[in-house]
Write a protein that holds these residues in place. Structure first.
Motif, short mmCIF file in Angstrom:
data_model
loop_
_atom_site.label_atom_id
_atom_site.label_comp_id
_atom_site.label_asym_id
_atom_site.label_seq_id
_atom_site.Cartn_x
_atom_site.Cartn_y
_atom_site.Cartn_z
N ILE A 165 0.84 -1.19 0.00
CA ILE A 165 0.00 0.00 0.00
C ILE A 165 0.88 1.25 0.00
CG2 ILE A 165 -1.79 1.24 1.32
CD1 ILE A 165 -2.70 -1.53 2.35
N PHE A 166 2.12 1.07 0.38
CA PHE A 166 3.13 2.14 0.34
C PHE A 166 3.23 2.74 -1.06
CE2 PHE A 166 7.93 3.02 0.86
CZ PHE A 166 7.72 4.22 1.51
N TYR A 167 2.89 1.94 -2.07
CA TYR A 167 3.00 2.39 -3.46
C TYR A 167 1.64 2.79 -4.04
CZ TYR A 167 7.33 -0.25 -2.76
OH TYR A 167 8.50 -0.74 -2.26
N ALA A 168 0.75 3.24 -3.19
CA ALA A 168 -0.61 3.59 -3.60
C ALA A 168 -0.68 4.46 -4.86
CB ALA A 168 -1.35 4.28 -2.44
N PRO A 169 0.15 5.50 -5.01
CA PRO A 169 0.05 6.32 -6.22
C PRO A 169 0.29 5.54 -7.52
CG PRO A 169 1.27 7.49 -4.53
CD PRO A 169 1.10 6.08 -4.04
N GLU A 170 1.14 4.52 -7.46
CA GLU A 170 1.38 3.68 -8.63
C GLU A 170 0.10 2.96 -9.04
OE1 GLU A 170 4.43 0.11 -9.80
OE2 GLU A 170 3.35 -0.08 -7.91
N TYR A 171 -0.61 2.40 -8.07
CA TYR A 171 -1.84 1.66 -8.36
C TYR A 171 -2.96 2.61 -8.78
CZ TYR A 171 1.02 -1.50 -5.57
OH TYR A 171 2.07 -2.23 -5.08
N VAL A 172 -2.95 3.81 -8.22
CA VAL A 172 -3.94 4.82 -8.62
C VAL A 172 -3.74 5.18 -10.08
CG1 VAL A 172 -4.58 7.26 -8.37
CG2 VAL A 172 -4.41 5.80 -6.34
N ALA A 173 -2.48 5.31 -10.51
CA ALA A 173 -2.19 5.66 -11.90
C ALA A 173 -2.74 4.62 -12.86
CB ALA A 173 -0.68 5.80 -12.10
N ILE A 174 -2.73 3.36 -12.42
CA ILE A 174 -3.28 2.28 -13.24
C ILE A 174 -4.80 2.26 -13.16
CG2 ILE A 174 -3.37 -0.22 -13.57
CD1 ILE A 174 -0.50 -0.35 -12.42
N ALA A 175 -5.31 2.26 -11.92
CA ALA A 175 -6.76 2.11 -11.70
C ALA A 175 -7.58 3.28 -12.24
CB ALA A 175 -7.03 1.93 -10.21
N LYS A 176 -7.05 4.48 -12.14
CA LYS A 176 -7.79 5.67 -12.59
C LYS A 176 -7.56 5.97 -14.08
CE LYS A 176 -10.03 7.60 -10.14
NZ LYS A 176 -11.42 7.31 -9.67
N GLY A 177 -6.76 5.14 -14.72
CA GLY A 177 -6.55 5.29 -16.16
C GLY A 177 -5.59 6.39 -16.57
N HIS A 183 -7.25 13.57 -2.37
CA HIS A 183 -8.39 12.70 -2.08
C HIS A 183 -8.21 12.02 -0.72
CE1 HIS A 183 -9.17 13.41 -6.31
NE2 HIS A 183 -10.37 12.88 -6.15
N SER A 184 -9.33 11.60 -0.16
CA SER A 184 -9.32 11.00 1.18
C SER A 184 -8.75 9.59 1.14
CB SER A 184 -10.74 10.96 1.73
OG SER A 184 -11.52 10.01 1.02
N SER A 185 -8.38 9.12 2.31
CA SER A 185 -7.85 7.75 2.44
C SER A 185 -8.88 6.72 2.01
CB SER A 185 -7.41 7.50 3.88
OG SER A 185 -6.37 8.38 4.25
N ASP A 186 -10.15 6.99 2.31
CA ASP A 186 -11.22 6.06 1.91
C ASP A 186 -11.34 5.99 0.39
OD1 ASP A 186 -11.83 5.43 4.51
OD2 ASP A 186 -13.55 6.79 4.65
N GLU A 187 -11.24 7.14 -0.27
CA GLU A 187 -11.33 7.18 -1.74
C GLU A 187 -10.15 6.47 -2.38
OE1 GLU A 187 -13.55 11.30 -2.93
OE2 GLU A 187 -11.71 11.50 -1.76
N ILE A 188 -8.97 6.66 -1.80
CA ILE A 188 -7.77 6.01 -2.31
C ILE A 188 -7.88 4.49 -2.13
CG2 ILE A 188 -5.26 5.78 -2.03
CD1 ILE A 188 -5.32 8.73 -1.00
N ALA A 189 -8.37 4.08 -0.97
CA ALA A 189 -8.54 2.65 -0.68
C ALA A 189 -9.48 2.00 -1.69
CB ALA A 189 -9.06 2.46 0.74
#
Length: 338
Positions: A47-59, A259-265
């Motif tokens: 989860i430390f790499y959350a921005p990486e996964y956001v870049a994929i998930a959010k397109g 964005h909030s932690s809940d939104e990121i999760a």
């Protein structure tokens, strides 16, 4: 009749022209014929790499015309081996690995071009619950540490020394367990304390197998802990791809920051199918509070020098390397200024 036919033909012609213009305007970076594949390998799944996964998930990568294929190597040495052997185009791993490669005399050095995290991402977990923890409680204990030469181990030792603990004299220090097997070793009874990444630390706490008592990230200061990097040859041959990749990373960093932690999760939960979304949110919040997620991809000189100081303190710095030799900030700076 002829007049009517003429009007119809004119209308049809106008429609065709307008449709063609609209089609041209809508042809963007996501055109299937323009999609460029990027093989990305990460050092571990965290989860430390959350921005990486956001870049994929959010397109965000897709918006840049990139098809990112993500794999996980589970260890800095394995990650760098994958990159050097052309098993990946870009790696997400600790910046110290690029220094090790350079020190070995590589004619194709690995260049850091986009920083993702800016603090240590590990936590100190105790087997027994401790209400009023102080670092000197570790003296005389069995400490299950990270692999020698990696950033977790070096930062861990740096923090221990900061609190007056000699890790090799005051502890029974265990460092011969493979990165991927450290959690299972602790779960099976090895060690009084262990240094762990999330979500494993919180999972152990949830299961009653351990208790989070301190953060190495709050103690270490800013360092380029995990950075996107590529071989110099790839950087030169694929300037456009690297710039697009960096732009997507920056979009994700800004999204995470606002964005909030809940939104990121919610956005990254598919990357952690066995972890409850509420737990993911708790971990994200912990990382956000201690400023672990970099808000832009620029790896500055101060952070680079702090990294080398930590490596030197741990006796793992093979040679001092100037920031400009292994770090390219031009791409990140350009993306940030857009």
């Amino acid at each position: 009749m002829k007049k009517s036919l003429k009007i119809s033909f004119s209308s049809l012609l106008i429609f065709i022209i307008m449709f063609t213009i609209a089609a041209c305007n809508n042809t963007d970076k996501t055109d299937p014929e323009k999609i460029e594949k990027v093989r990305l390998v990460e050092v571990t799944r965290s989860i430390f790499y959350a921005p990486e996964y956001v870049a994929i998930a959010k397109g965000f990568f897709e918006e840049e015309g990139l098809d990112v294929e993500l794999s996980t190597a589970f260890g800095g040495d394995k990650t760098m081996t994958t990159l050097l052997s052309n098993g990946a185009d870009i790696a997400l791993v600790g910046s110290e690995t690029s220094i090790y490669v350079y020190a070995q005399g590589s004619n194709d050095p690995v260049i850091n071009f986009a920083q993702l995290t800016q603090t240590d991402g590990t936590f100190l977990v105790s087997r027994e619950k401790i209400d009023n923890f102080s670092w000197d409680m570790l003296k005389g204990s069995t400490f299950l540490g990270q692999r020698t030469g990696g950033m977790p181990q070096m930062v861990g030792e740096f923090v221990l020394k900061k609190h007056g603990i000699d890790p090799h004299q005051d502890l029974n220090l265990i460092q011969n367990i493979d990165f991927a097997n450290i959690p299972s070793a602790f779960a099976s009874g090895t060690g009084d304390f262990v240094q762990l990444f999330e979500p494993q630390a919180s999972i152990f706490e949830q299961e009653g197998k351990g208790h989070i008592i301190a953060s190495f990230g709050t103690e270490s200061g800013h360092v380029p802990y995990t950075t996107f990097m590529a071989k110099d040859s790839y950087m030169k041959d694929n300037k456009d791809i690297v710039e697009k990749f960096t732009r997507a990373v920056y979009k994700a960093q800004q999204w995470v920051d606002t964005h909030s932690s809940d939104e990121i999760a919610e956005a990254i939960k598919t990357f952690f199918p066995d972890t409850d979304v509420k737990l993911i949110s708790t971990v994200v919040d912990r990382y956000k509070e201690q400023g672990s997620f970099a808000t832009d991809p620029i790896l500055d000189v101060e952070e680079w020098n702090n990294l080398q100081n930590i490596m030197d303190e741990a006796g793992e710095l093979p040679k001092e390397v100037d920031h400009s030799t292994l770090v390219n900030t031009k791409i990140a700076e350009k993306v940030k200024e857009e």
